[in-house]
Design an enzyme around this catalytic site. Structure first.
Site, short mmCIF file in Angstrom:
data_model
loop_
_atom_site.label_atom_id
_atom_site.label_comp_id
_atom_site.label_asym_id
_atom_site.label_seq_id
_atom_site.Cartn_x
_atom_site.Cartn_y
_atom_site.Cartn_z
N ASN A 29 -5.81 -3.21 1.45
CA ASN A 29 -5.37 -2.52 2.66
C ASN A 29 -6.51 -1.62 3.12
O ASN A 29 -6.92 -0.72 2.38
CB ASN A 29 -4.13 -1.66 2.38
CG ASN A 29 -2.92 -2.50 2.05
OD1 ASN A 29 -2.19 -2.93 2.93
ND2 ASN A 29 -2.71 -2.76 0.77
N GLY A 49 -1.21 3.59 3.82
CA GLY A 49 -0.36 4.71 4.20
C GLY A 49 -0.99 6.06 3.87
O GLY A 49 -1.65 6.21 2.85
N TYR A 101 9.29 2.58 1.14
CA TYR A 101 9.55 3.60 2.16
C TYR A 101 10.96 4.17 2.19
O TYR A 101 11.20 5.18 2.84
CB TYR A 101 9.23 3.01 3.54
CG TYR A 101 7.83 2.49 3.67
CD1 TYR A 101 6.73 3.35 3.55
CD2 TYR A 101 7.58 1.14 3.87
CE1 TYR A 101 5.45 2.87 3.66
CE2 TYR A 101 6.29 0.65 3.98
CZ TYR A 101 5.23 1.52 3.86
OH TYR A 101 3.95 1.04 3.97
N ARG A 145 -7.35 0.50 -0.22
CA ARG A 145 -6.52 0.37 -1.41
C ARG A 145 -6.49 -1.10 -1.83
O ARG A 145 -6.29 -1.98 -1.01
CB ARG A 145 -5.09 0.84 -1.12
CG ARG A 145 -4.33 1.32 -2.35
CD ARG A 145 -2.89 1.63 -2.02
NE ARG A 145 -2.14 0.40 -1.79
CZ ARG A 145 -1.31 0.22 -0.75
NH1 ARG A 145 -1.16 1.15 0.17
NH2 ARG A 145 -0.66 -0.92 -0.62
N ASP A 168 -4.64 -3.87 -4.30
CA ASP A 168 -3.39 -4.07 -5.03
C ASP A 168 -3.51 -5.20 -6.05
O ASP A 168 -4.14 -6.23 -5.77
CB ASP A 168 -2.25 -4.38 -4.06
CG ASP A 168 -1.96 -3.21 -3.13
OD1 ASP A 168 -2.32 -2.07 -3.48
OD2 ASP A 168 -1.37 -3.44 -2.06
N GLU A 170 4.41 -2.35 11.83
CA GLU A 170 4.29 -1.18 10.97
C GLU A 170 4.19 0.13 11.76
O GLU A 170 3.74 1.15 11.23
CB GLU A 170 3.07 -1.33 10.05
CG GLU A 170 3.15 -2.53 9.12
CD GLU A 170 1.92 -2.67 8.25
OE1 GLU A 170 1.72 -1.83 7.36
OE2 GLU A 170 1.14 -3.62 8.47
N GLU A 178 -4.12 -8.06 -2.63
CA GLU A 178 -4.66 -7.85 -1.29
C GLU A 178 -5.37 -6.51 -1.22
O GLU A 178 -5.25 -5.67 -2.12
CB GLU A 178 -3.56 -7.89 -0.24
CG GLU A 178 -2.50 -6.81 -0.40
CD GLU A 178 -1.43 -6.90 0.69
OE1 GLU A 178 -1.72 -6.48 1.83
OE2 GLU A 178 -0.32 -7.37 0.39
N SER A 200 2.82 -3.88 4.57
CA SER A 200 4.02 -3.13 4.20
C SER A 200 5.14 -4.03 3.69
O SER A 200 6.32 -3.69 3.79
CB SER A 200 4.53 -2.30 5.39
OG SER A 200 3.66 -1.24 5.67
#
Length: 307
Positions: free
Chosen positions: A272, A276, A216, A255, A257, A18, A270, A150
């Site tokens: 994070n 980002g 992205y 974060r 999800d 990443e 999951e 990602s």
């Protein structure tokens, strides 16, 4: 303000898969700090010996390293040893969230909803197992390298040949792969700031799932914030996000999800711990809805190192 924080190392880049996303996130964070008069310097562990941070006079670190080396507890362990305060979660919770299988085991033991799954390892897997795995996981599965983010190495498959091909690809990134029952429904994310939920975001893509391209590269991915849930649904989602965050011991920001299936049941995907941070990433989008500019968000995260 700069006197309060001293000399700040913004850690970004690194050597994970990443790296490119991290470079963009880190530059955005660095610019936001410098614009506010903070003595911040960009540090790329790929070319800089981070063990020298203390000797170089850095007082604290803002971690914007995505993936291995940045989200797995490695850099957190080094900074803890150097006694340099840093943003985000500690060594243990970073390591657990990076390992998707460990996260799911904790959530399952805590009674939190997560899809049925199986872990396969590169050395033990046999292609003949594919049909039985598919039967056990409702015939359609998500393939996820356990320690990548990602959406790198991920794939949706519904037959044995494609499963074996997807595993060969995933094993290039990790020797351990998570196979998860495919959830047909909508994807949401809840950003966390100071341990509390920010406004949720619903993601919509024309791709099979919210993959690397959708995150992205695509200009067709749609983000909804407000996300369209009613007050009770939001209350349920936020409570799940906070419970998931706390159950693993996460701190500061991150974060969580989710998927919501056709029966409106929530499933944790999951966490994070270093998501980002470009100005168009999900956490800044949620923060903007909550009334924070990007610079205010970055400053609020850095302030966690003063505690």
């Amino acid at each position: 303000m700069s006197l309060n924080f001293g000399k700040v190392a913004v850690l970004f880049g690194g050597t994970s898969a990443e790296r490119e996303v991290s470079l963009r996130s880190g530059q955005a964070v660095l610019d936001a700090l410098v614009n506010q008069g903070i003595d911040a310097k960009g540090i790329d562990p790929k070319v800089y010996d981070v063990a020298q941070l203390k000797a170089q006079g850095f007082d604290r670190a803002f971690i914007v390293l995505h993936g291995r080396g940045g989200e797995d507890g490695t850099i957190q362990g080094l900074l803890t040893y150097l006694k340099i305060p840093f943003t985000g979660s500690n060594v243990l919770s970073s390591a657990i969230t990076m390992d998707k299988s460990m996260s799911k085991q904790i959530w399952k033991s805590a009674g939190l909803p997560t899809a049925k799954y199986k872990i396969v390892t590169k050395n033990d897997y046999n292609a003949k197992q594919a049909k039985n795995i598919l039967m056990d996981l409702s015939h359609t599965v998500m393939v996820k390298p356990v320690n990548e983010g990602s959406s790198i190495g991920m794939a949706k498959v519904d037959n044995a040949d494609d499963l074996n091909k997807a595993l060969l690809d995933a094993f290039k990134f990790d020797s351990k792969v998570l196979l998860e029952t495919w959830i047909e429904g909508e994807e949401y994310t809840v950003s966390m700031l100071d341990g509390h939920a920010l406004p949720a975001i619903k993601m919509s893509t024309d791709n099979d799932f919210y993959d690397y391209n959708a995150k992205y590269q695509s200009t067709n991915t749609r983000y909804f914030c407000p996300c369209g849930l009613d007050k009770q649904e939001m209350k349920t989602l936020n409570a799940l996000a906070e419970d998931a965050f706390v159950s693993i011991g996460c701190q500061g920001w991150g974060r969580v999800d989710f998927m919501r299936d056709m029966n409106k049941q929530w499933f944790l995907l999951e966490i994070n711990t270093v998501p980002g941070m470009t100005e168009t990433s999900l956490v800044p989008k949620a923060a903007k809805q909550a009334g924070y500019s990007f610079e205010q968000l970055v400053l609020k995260i850095l302030m966690q190192t003063l505690a």
